[in-house]
Design an enzyme around this catalytic site. Structure first.
Site, short mmCIF file in Angstrom:
data_model
loop_
_atom_site.label_atom_id
_atom_site.label_comp_id
_atom_site.label_asym_id
_atom_site.label_seq_id
_atom_site.Cartn_x
_atom_site.Cartn_y
_atom_site.Cartn_z
CE LYS A 1 -1.93 -1.12 3.95
NZ LYS A 1 -1.16 -2.36 4.27
NE ARG B 1 -4.02 -0.95 10.32
CZ ARG B 1 -2.90 -0.53 9.71
NH1 ARG B 1 -2.83 0.68 9.21
NH2 ARG B 1 -1.88 -1.32 9.59
NE ARG C 1 8.45 -2.54 6.19
CZ ARG C 1 7.17 -2.20 6.28
NH1 ARG C 1 6.63 -1.42 5.39
NH2 ARG C 1 6.43 -2.69 7.25
NE ARG D 1 6.86 -0.50 10.08
CZ ARG D 1 5.74 -0.34 9.38
NH1 ARG D 1 5.76 0.40 8.29
NH2 ARG D 1 4.63 -0.92 9.75
NE ARG E 1 2.50 -4.80 11.21
CZ ARG E 1 3.52 -4.58 10.37
NH1 ARG E 1 4.73 -5.05 10.64
NH2 ARG E 1 3.32 -3.90 9.27
P1 AP5 Z 1 4.89 -1.47 1.83
O1 AP5 Z 1 4.54 -0.76 0.58
O2 AP5 Z 1 5.44 -0.68 2.96
O3 AP5 Z 1 3.63 -2.32 2.34
P2 AP5 Z 1 2.36 -1.84 3.16
O4 AP5 Z 1 1.17 -2.52 2.62
O5 AP5 Z 1 2.31 -0.34 3.24
O6 AP5 Z 1 2.70 -2.49 4.56
P3 AP5 Z 1 3.05 -1.86 5.98
O7 AP5 Z 1 3.64 -2.96 6.78
O8 AP5 Z 1 3.87 -0.62 5.88
O9 AP5 Z 1 1.62 -1.45 6.43
P4 AP5 Z 1 0.85 -1.74 7.71
O10 AP5 Z 1 -0.48 -1.47 7.21
O11 AP5 Z 1 0.98 -2.98 8.45
O12 AP5 Z 1 1.59 -0.72 8.68
P5 AP5 Z 1 1.30 0.81 9.00
O13 AP5 Z 1 2.56 1.52 8.87
O14 AP5 Z 1 0.11 1.28 8.26
O15 AP5 Z 1 5.90 -2.65 1.41
C1 AP5 Z 1 6.47 -3.54 2.35
C2 AP5 Z 1 7.79 -4.09 1.75
O16 AP5 Z 1 7.53 -4.82 0.54
C3 AP5 Z 1 8.80 -2.99 1.36
O17 AP5 Z 1 10.09 -3.47 1.63
C4 AP5 Z 1 8.60 -2.81 -0.16
O18 AP5 Z 1 9.79 -2.39 -0.81
C5 AP5 Z 1 8.19 -4.23 -0.59
N1 AP5 Z 1 7.19 -4.21 -1.66
C6 AP5 Z 1 6.10 -3.41 -1.74
N2 AP5 Z 1 5.37 -3.72 -2.83
C7 AP5 Z 1 6.01 -4.74 -3.45
C8 AP5 Z 1 5.72 -5.51 -4.61
N3 AP5 Z 1 4.61 -5.30 -5.34
N4 AP5 Z 1 6.58 -6.50 -4.96
C9 AP5 Z 1 7.67 -6.74 -4.22
N5 AP5 Z 1 8.00 -6.05 -3.08
C10 AP5 Z 1 7.17 -5.06 -2.71
O19 AP5 Z 1 0.85 0.71 10.53
C11 AP5 Z 1 1.78 0.44 11.55
C12 AP5 Z 1 1.09 0.46 12.89
O20 AP5 Z 1 0.51 1.75 13.13
C13 AP5 Z 1 -0.09 -0.51 13.07
O21 AP5 Z 1 0.34 -1.82 13.41
C14 AP5 Z 1 -0.87 0.18 14.21
O22 AP5 Z 1 -0.22 -0.01 15.44
C15 AP5 Z 1 -0.73 1.64 13.84
N6 AP5 Z 1 -1.81 2.08 12.93
C16 AP5 Z 1 -1.66 2.55 11.67
N7 AP5 Z 1 -2.86 2.85 11.13
C17 AP5 Z 1 -3.79 2.58 12.08
C18 AP5 Z 1 -5.19 2.66 12.10
N8 AP5 Z 1 -5.91 3.10 11.05
N9 AP5 Z 1 -5.83 2.27 13.24
C19 AP5 Z 1 -5.15 1.85 14.31
N10 AP5 Z 1 -3.80 1.72 14.34
C20 AP5 Z 1 -3.12 2.09 13.23
#
Ligand code: AP5
Length: 221
Positions: free
Chosen positions: A13, A88, A127, A160, A171
């Site tokens: 995402k 979420r 990552r 991270r 998660r």
């Molecule tokens: P990346 O693009 O970062 O993936 P992502 O889907 O954004 O995954 P995240 O782990 O960053 O998201 P998340 O939703 O768990 O965490 P968030 O930061 O929102 O890609 C990941 C890796 O894969 C990278 O190395 C990239 O290079 C690689 N990659 C990407 N696309 C690729 C492809 N197509 N092919 C190959 N490789 C690829 O949330 C973190 C924390 O914040 C949560 O756990 C929670 O505690 C809190 N939080 C955030 N939002 C909320 C909410 N709305 N409500 C409550 N708590 C929240």
């Protein structure tokens, strides 16, 4: 363009949000990034949410809704925005609807990144994130030119905190139990579109561009 990106951790995402914002001049609103910045700053909010981020649990709805609505109310969102990682939960989705109605900025599309759990595990295990500019690399899929050094700013690449395997599994469970249900919720609105998050990033971007074109959000090529 006003979009929500929905999908499990590691679905890509954030990666696609960055590409789309560059391509279409949109504002990227990542709740994960905003909350992590608050933790680094040591703000009151940061202190309040640190334990949730570290353990991979969701931050309480009222806290995260307030953060997002404050960000959405800034004037730059008029040009279009991407919500990455929000909503979420059902209460977050309902609060978002009500808030965007008041701002007269309705969501146009919700993109679901359908992704296998083993792909999420592989991606988050590899990552590496720049400690200065926050750009994401991957040991296999997007390796930096020099080991552990950011290609863009020379910062150091770190793992991270919530990307340890046990925390990623937690998660993914939380996603399944609390977030996945939003797919049905948004299906009913007729705004949900699906892409295969398992594909390489360039191919996901092609799928997204085709959807925007079909939905008349951009001119057909
Ligand atoms: P990346 O693009 O970062 O993936 P992502 O889907 O954004 O995954 P995240 O782990 O960053 O998201 P998340 O939703 O768990 O965490 P968030 O930061 O929102 O890609 C990941 C890796 O894969 C990278 O190395 C990239 O290079 C690689 N990659 C990407 N696309 C690729 C492809 N197509 N092919 C190959 N490789 C690829 O949330 C973190 C924390 O914040 C949560 O756990 C929670 O505690 C809190 N939080 C955030 N939002 C909320 C909410 N709305 N409500 C409550 N708590 C929240």
């Amino acid at each position: 363009m006003r979009l929500i990106l929905l999908g499990p951790p590691g679905a890509g995402k954030g990666t696609q949000a960055e590409l789309l914002c560059d391509k279409f001049n949109l504002v990227h609103i990542s709740t994960g990034d905003i909350l992590r910045d608050e933790v680094v700053d040591g703000s009151q909010l940061g202190q309040q949410v640190a334990k949730f981020l570290q353990s991979g649990e969701l931050v309480p709805d009222d806290v995260v809704v307030a953060v997002v609505m404050k960000r959405l109310a800034k004037p730059d969102t008029q040009k279009g925005f991407i919500l990455d990682g929000f909503p979420r939960t059902l209460p977050q989705a309902e609060a978002l609807n009500a808030g965007l109605e008041k701002l007269n900025l309705p969501i146009e599309l919700v993109i679901y990144f359908k992704t296998k759990p083993e792909v999420s595990l592989m991606r988050l295990g590899g990552r590496r994130v720049c400690n200065k500019c926050n750009v994401n690399f991957h040991l296999v899929n997007r390796p930096p030119k020099k080991d552990n050094i950011c290609d863009f700013c020379g910062g150091t690449l770190n793992i991270r905190q919530d990307d340890q395997e046990a925390t990623v599994k937690k998660r993914l469970n939380i996603y399944q139990n609390q977030t996945h249900g939003l797919i049905e919720y948004y299906k009913k609105t007729g705004k949900l579109k699906e892409v295969s998050g398992d594909l390489p990033a360039e191919q996901v971007l092609v799928q997204l561009t085709e959807i925007f074109s079909r939905e008349n959000l951009i001119a057909s090529r």
